[in-house]
Write a protein that holds these residues in place. Structure first.
Motif, PDB file in Angstrom:
ATOM      1  N   GLU A  59       0.816  -1.214   0.000  1.00 37.67           N
ATOM      2  CA  GLU A  59       0.000   0.000   0.000  1.00 37.67           C
ATOM      3  C   GLU A  59       0.852   1.267   0.000  1.00 37.67           C
ATOM      4  O   GLU A  59       0.388   2.327  -0.366  1.00 37.67           O
ATOM      5  CB  GLU A  59      -0.945   0.014   1.199  1.00 37.67           C
ATOM      6  CG  GLU A  59      -2.076  -0.980   1.099  1.00 37.67           C
ATOM      7  CD  GLU A  59      -3.068  -0.621   0.018  1.00 37.67           C
ATOM      8  OE1 GLU A  59      -3.376   0.573  -0.172  1.00 37.67           O
ATOM      9  OE2 GLU A  59      -3.554  -1.544  -0.652  1.00 37.67           O
ATOM     10  N   LYS A  60       2.108   1.146   0.403  1.00 34.11           N
ATOM     11  CA  LYS A  60       2.979   2.316   0.518  1.00 34.11           C
ATOM     12  C   LYS A  60       3.841   2.536  -0.726  1.00 34.11           C
ATOM     13  O   LYS A  60       4.590   3.499  -0.805  1.00 34.11           O
ATOM     14  CB  LYS A  60       3.861   2.155   1.753  1.00 34.11           C
ATOM     15  CG  LYS A  60       3.049   2.101   3.044  1.00 34.11           C
ATOM     16  CD  LYS A  60       3.865   1.522   4.183  1.00 34.11           C
ATOM     17  CE  LYS A  60       3.078   1.347   5.446  1.00 34.11           C
ATOM     18  NZ  LYS A  60       2.004   0.391   5.384  1.00 34.11           N
ATOM     19  N   LEU A  61       3.746   1.642  -1.712  1.00 34.39           N
ATOM     20  CA  LEU A  61       4.602   1.740  -2.903  1.00 34.39           C
ATOM     21  C   LEU A  61       4.273   2.935  -3.788  1.00 34.39           C
ATOM     22  O   LEU A  61       5.143   3.440  -4.487  1.00 34.39           O
ATOM     23  CB  LEU A  61       4.506   0.458  -3.730  1.00 34.39           C
ATOM     24  CG  LEU A  61       5.109  -0.787  -3.105  1.00 34.39           C
ATOM     25  CD1 LEU A  61       4.884  -1.986  -4.011  1.00 34.39           C
ATOM     26  CD2 LEU A  61       6.586  -0.597  -2.814  1.00 34.39           C
ATOM     27  N   ASP A  62       3.006   3.342  -3.784  1.00 30.79           N
ATOM     28  CA  ASP A  62       2.591   4.437  -4.660  1.00 30.79           C
ATOM     29  C   ASP A  62       1.483   5.231  -3.974  1.00 30.79           C
ATOM     30  O   ASP A  62       0.335   4.795  -3.941  1.00 30.79           O
ATOM     31  CB  ASP A  62       2.089   3.866  -5.994  1.00 30.79           C
ATOM     32  CG  ASP A  62       1.596   4.947  -6.951  1.00 30.79           C
ATOM     33  OD1 ASP A  62       1.741   6.152  -6.653  1.00 30.79           O
ATOM     34  OD2 ASP A  62       1.056   4.577  -8.011  1.00 30.79           O
ATOM     35  N   PRO A  63       1.806   6.399  -3.411  1.00 29.59           N
ATOM     36  CA  PRO A  63       0.791   7.203  -2.724  1.00 29.59           C
ATOM     37  C   PRO A  63      -0.367   7.610  -3.635  1.00 29.59           C
ATOM     38  O   PRO A  63      -1.473   7.843  -3.170  1.00 29.59           O
ATOM     39  CB  PRO A  63       1.557   8.433  -2.250  1.00 29.59           C
ATOM     40  CG  PRO A  63       2.997   8.055  -2.285  1.00 29.59           C
ATOM     41  CD  PRO A  63       3.129   6.991  -3.332  1.00 29.59           C
ATOM     42  N   TRP A  82      -6.338  -2.454  -7.834  1.00 27.74           N
ATOM     43  CA  TRP A  82      -5.400  -1.351  -7.734  1.00 27.74           C
ATOM     44  C   TRP A  82      -4.721  -1.140  -9.080  1.00 27.74           C
ATOM     45  O   TRP A  82      -4.612  -2.052  -9.892  1.00 27.74           O
ATOM     46  CB  TRP A  82      -4.360  -1.610  -6.650  1.00 27.74           C
ATOM     47  CG  TRP A  82      -3.365  -2.669  -7.003  1.00 27.74           C
ATOM     48  CD1 TRP A  82      -2.125  -2.470  -7.559  1.00 27.74           C
ATOM     49  CD2 TRP A  82      -3.515  -4.076  -6.864  1.00 27.74           C
ATOM     50  NE1 TRP A  82      -1.502  -3.669  -7.774  1.00 27.74           N
ATOM     51  CE2 TRP A  82      -2.338  -4.675  -7.350  1.00 27.74           C
ATOM     52  CE3 TRP A  82      -4.525  -4.895  -6.375  1.00 27.74           C
ATOM     53  CZ2 TRP A  82      -2.151  -6.046  -7.364  1.00 27.74           C
ATOM     54  CZ3 TRP A  82      -4.336  -6.266  -6.396  1.00 27.74           C
ATOM     55  CH2 TRP A  82      -3.169  -6.825  -6.872  1.00 27.74           C
ATOM     56  N   ASP A  83      -4.302   0.091  -9.281  1.00 29.22           N
ATOM     57  CA  ASP A  83      -3.558   0.453 -10.481  1.00 29.22           C
ATOM     58  C   ASP A  83      -2.580   1.529 -10.058  1.00 29.22           C
ATOM     59  O   ASP A  83      -2.978   2.641  -9.704  1.00 29.22           O
ATOM     60  CB  ASP A  83      -4.496   0.955 -11.578  1.00 29.22           C
ATOM     61  CG  ASP A  83      -3.798   1.138 -12.915  1.00 29.22           C
ATOM     62  OD1 ASP A  83      -2.555   0.959 -12.987  1.00 29.22           O
ATOM     63  OD2 ASP A  83      -4.486   1.464 -13.890  1.00 29.22           O
ATOM     64  N   GLY A  84      -1.296   1.171 -10.050  1.00 28.93           N
ATOM     65  CA  GLY A  84      -0.302   2.094  -9.544  1.00 28.93           C
ATOM     66  C   GLY A  84       0.895   2.235 -10.458  1.00 28.93           C
ATOM     67  O   GLY A  84       0.875   1.799 -11.612  1.00 28.93           O
ATOM     68  N   ASN A  85       1.922   2.815  -9.901  1.00 29.38           N
ATOM     69  CA  ASN A  85       3.151   3.035 -10.649  1.00 29.38           C
ATOM     70  C   ASN A  85       3.833   1.705 -10.973  1.00 29.38           C
ATOM     71  O   ASN A  85       3.308   0.635 -10.679  1.00 29.38           O
ATOM     72  CB  ASN A  85       4.078   3.985  -9.881  1.00 29.38           C
ATOM     73  CG  ASN A  85       4.512   3.418  -8.528  1.00 29.38           C
ATOM     74  OD1 ASN A  85       4.453   2.215  -8.266  1.00 29.38           O
ATOM     75  ND2 ASN A  85       4.943   4.306  -7.648  1.00 29.38           N
ATOM     76  N   LYS A  86       5.029   1.788 -11.536  1.00 24.86           N
ATOM     77  CA  LYS A  86       5.756   0.593 -11.953  1.00 24.86           C
ATOM     78  C   LYS A  86       5.979  -0.377 -10.793  1.00 24.86           C
ATOM     79  O   LYS A  86       5.875  -1.593 -10.955  1.00 24.86           O
ATOM     80  CB  LYS A  86       7.092   1.011 -12.570  1.00 24.86           C
ATOM     81  CG  LYS A  86       7.857  -0.093 -13.204  1.00 24.86           C
ATOM     82  CD  LYS A  86       9.106   0.444 -13.887  1.00 24.86           C
ATOM     83  CE  LYS A  86       9.888  -0.664 -14.543  1.00 24.86           C
ATOM     84  NZ  LYS A  86      11.091  -0.164 -15.207  1.00 24.86           N
TER      85      LYS A  86
END
Length: 183
Positions: A59-63, A82-86
């Motif tokens: 959960e902390k990988l991409d604010p 979820w859809d986040g950064n690399k």
């Protein structure tokens, strides 16, 4: 001169792919911790995806990660995408079982690599608390096997499981300390 070099390179690539293809498809990553809290208190942090922000290492990988929740708020049928950064990638989870013995879910990754796995948190009451065993099972396709030749997934993901269990322990025990037995 170029012909022999290309032949050696091609042979090396073929040998690498052959080696990767011969590796086992199924994998299992597992870590455990003893938490000084009853199973019911631990389940409350596992079967509500909104509660994962307090303990999940991912959960902390991409604010700025986009999160979508669906189904019931908690328990069987609850979903989370979820859809986040690399680093965070993209995917979804759905709870398939939730009771005082644990929580199980299907886990589908869509990015950076496609994969479908099963994750389970098994809870066993012990004197002074609960033993929590976090397991992820799945199968690797050829690309996953090839990746595994270069990266030890048990160590890579296991490190995240250990951090997550330490945070789950702290949250479940109601303390800010993350000390505890994680193996």
């Amino acid at each position: 001169m170029i012909g022999p070099i290309l032949a050696v390179l091609g042979g090396g690539v073929a040998a690498l792919v052959g080696y990767a293809a011969s590796r086992p498809a199924d994998f299992r990553i597992q870590r455990r911790a003893r938490i000084a809290a009853p199973a019911r208190a631990i389940v409350s942090h596992l079967d509500d995806f909104r509660a994962w922000a307090a303990w999940s290492p991912w959960e902390k990988l991409d604010p700025a990660m986009q999160r979508t929740y669906g189904g019931p708020t908690r328990g069987v049928g609850a979903t989370y995408a979820w859809d986040g950064n690399k680093k965070a990638g993209a995917g979804s989870m759905q709870i398939t079982r939730s009771d005082d013995q644990g929580v199980a879910m299907s886990l589908d990754f869509t990015r950076p690599m496609r994969a479908t796995n099963v994750t389970e948190f098994a809870l066993t009451p012990v004197d002074g608390g609960t033993d929590v065993v976090w397991t992820m099972n799945g199968s690797n396709n050829l690309m996953g096997k090839l990746f595994g030749v270069f990266v030890n997934m048990d160590q890579l993901v296991g490190k995240d499981f250990e951090a997550g269990l330490a945070s789950l322990k702290a949250v479940s025990e109601g303390s800010s300390s993350s000390a505890g037995a994680v193996s």
